[in-house]
Design an enzyme around this catalytic site. Structure first.
Site, PDB file in Angstrom:
ATOM      1  N   CYS A  88       8.130  57.874  22.506  1.00 35.40           N
ATOM      2  CA  CYS A  88       7.040  56.896  22.500  1.00 35.40           C
ATOM      3  C   CYS A  88       6.680  56.464  23.927  1.00 35.40           C
ATOM      4  O   CYS A  88       6.284  57.298  24.727  1.00 35.40           O
ATOM      5  CB  CYS A  88       7.374  55.718  21.590  1.00 35.40           C
ATOM      6  SG  CYS A  88       5.932  54.689  21.212  1.00 35.40           S
ATOM      7  N   HIS A 198       7.474  58.905  16.741  1.00 39.00           N
ATOM      8  CA  HIS A 198       8.848  58.412  16.621  1.00 39.00           C
ATOM      9  C   HIS A 198       9.665  59.366  15.751  1.00 39.00           C
ATOM     10  O   HIS A 198       9.563  59.304  14.525  1.00 39.00           O
ATOM     11  CB  HIS A 198       8.854  57.022  15.953  1.00 39.00           C
ATOM     12  CG  HIS A 198       8.326  55.937  16.830  1.00 39.00           C
ATOM     13  ND1 HIS A 198       9.123  55.221  17.694  1.00 39.00           N
ATOM     14  CD2 HIS A 198       7.069  55.441  16.978  1.00 39.00           C
ATOM     15  CE1 HIS A 198       8.387  54.326  18.335  1.00 39.00           C
ATOM     16  NE2 HIS A 198       7.140  54.444  17.926  1.00 39.00           N
ATOM     17  N   GLU A 200      12.668  59.094  15.052  1.00 36.71           N
ATOM     18  CA  GLU A 200      13.605  58.274  14.267  1.00 36.71           C
ATOM     19  C   GLU A 200      12.947  57.662  13.033  1.00 36.71           C
ATOM     20  O   GLU A 200      13.637  57.135  12.166  1.00 36.71           O
ATOM     21  CB  GLU A 200      14.238  57.191  15.152  1.00 36.71           C
ATOM     22  CG  GLU A 200      13.374  55.990  15.469  1.00 36.71           C
ATOM     23  CD  GLU A 200      12.326  56.215  16.554  1.00 36.71           C
ATOM     24  OE1 GLU A 200      11.615  55.251  16.881  1.00 36.71           O
ATOM     25  OE2 GLU A 200      12.208  57.359  17.082  1.00 36.71           O
TER      26      GLU A 200
END
Length: 218
Positions: A88, A198, A200
């Site tokens: 990011c 992202h 994650e």
């Protein structure tokens, strides 16, 4: 801590989505022997074998905190010699400059970060483009890369951002997405790989990227 184990340092300079990034990297590391450490200690970053640079919030704050935390130099050292994964704003920081607060970046990949200019424009379904872009979007793999291994082209990843990276050279764009026009969703050079999205928050495909990062031999 036994630093003899293969160590991945998730850099904690106060501006990253640390918990979710570190949990995802830990999940990817299960059964691999890699040790994942969230650290604000410059020496631990220096001693680590791989480095993850997360970032969220405003670019000027991220750059300021990275410098004041004493972690800027160890991150630059890592970028010269060991696998580094930016996430990011951690990706945007790798470029030369950002329009956000007129902020100089780390200058590791030539290019700039620009703000989406989508006022009054409509998407194919008739709805207006919103800034930030928030949600799932397809990523086209502009070049083959070890980090993409086993991840189908045009997979969906999760984005939240108002600014996007514009690398100077197409050779440094590893993935593209479209939001009112094509932009760099992933950038790469030598031992550096970074994503605007992202991993994650991107379910199995995101975990696959972190898993590939642990096995990557640039």
């Amino acid at each position: 801590m036994n630093m003899q184990a293969n160590t991945v340092a998730v850099v904690d300079y106060g501006m990253g989505n640390l918990r979710s990034v570190s949990q995802a990297v830990k999940e990817a590391a299960k059964g691999t022997g890699w040790q994942v450490v969230v650290t604000a200690d410059p020496e631990v970053v220096r001693a680590a074998d791989r480095v993850v640079l997360p970032g969220q919030g405003a670019m000027p704050d991220c750059m300021r905190e990275l410098a004041s935390s004493g972690l800027r130099e160890p991150v630059l050292e890592a970028a010269r010699s060991k696998p580094l994964f930016g996430v990011c704003v951690g990706m945007q920081m790798l470029l030369d400059h950002s329009e956000e607060g007129d902020t100089p970046g780390l200058g590791l990949i030539p290019g700039v970060v620009r703000k989406f200019q989508l006022e009054g424009r409509t998407q194919p379904d008739g709805s207006r483009f919103k800034v930030p872009q928030m949600g799932w979007n397809r990523v086209h793999q502009s070049q083959s890369h070890a980090i993409w291994q086993g991840v189908p082209d045009d997979s969906f990843f999760y984005f939240v951002h108002s600014f996007y990276a514009q690398p100077l050279s197409a050779a440094h764009c590893a993935g593209e997405a479209d939001y009112g026009g094509s932009f760099a969703a992933a950038i790469a050079r030598d031992n550096i790989f970074a994503t605007q999205f992202h991993p994650e928050k991107s379910a199995d495909q995101g975990l696959a990227l972190f898993r590939n990062f642990l096995h990557w031999k640039p």
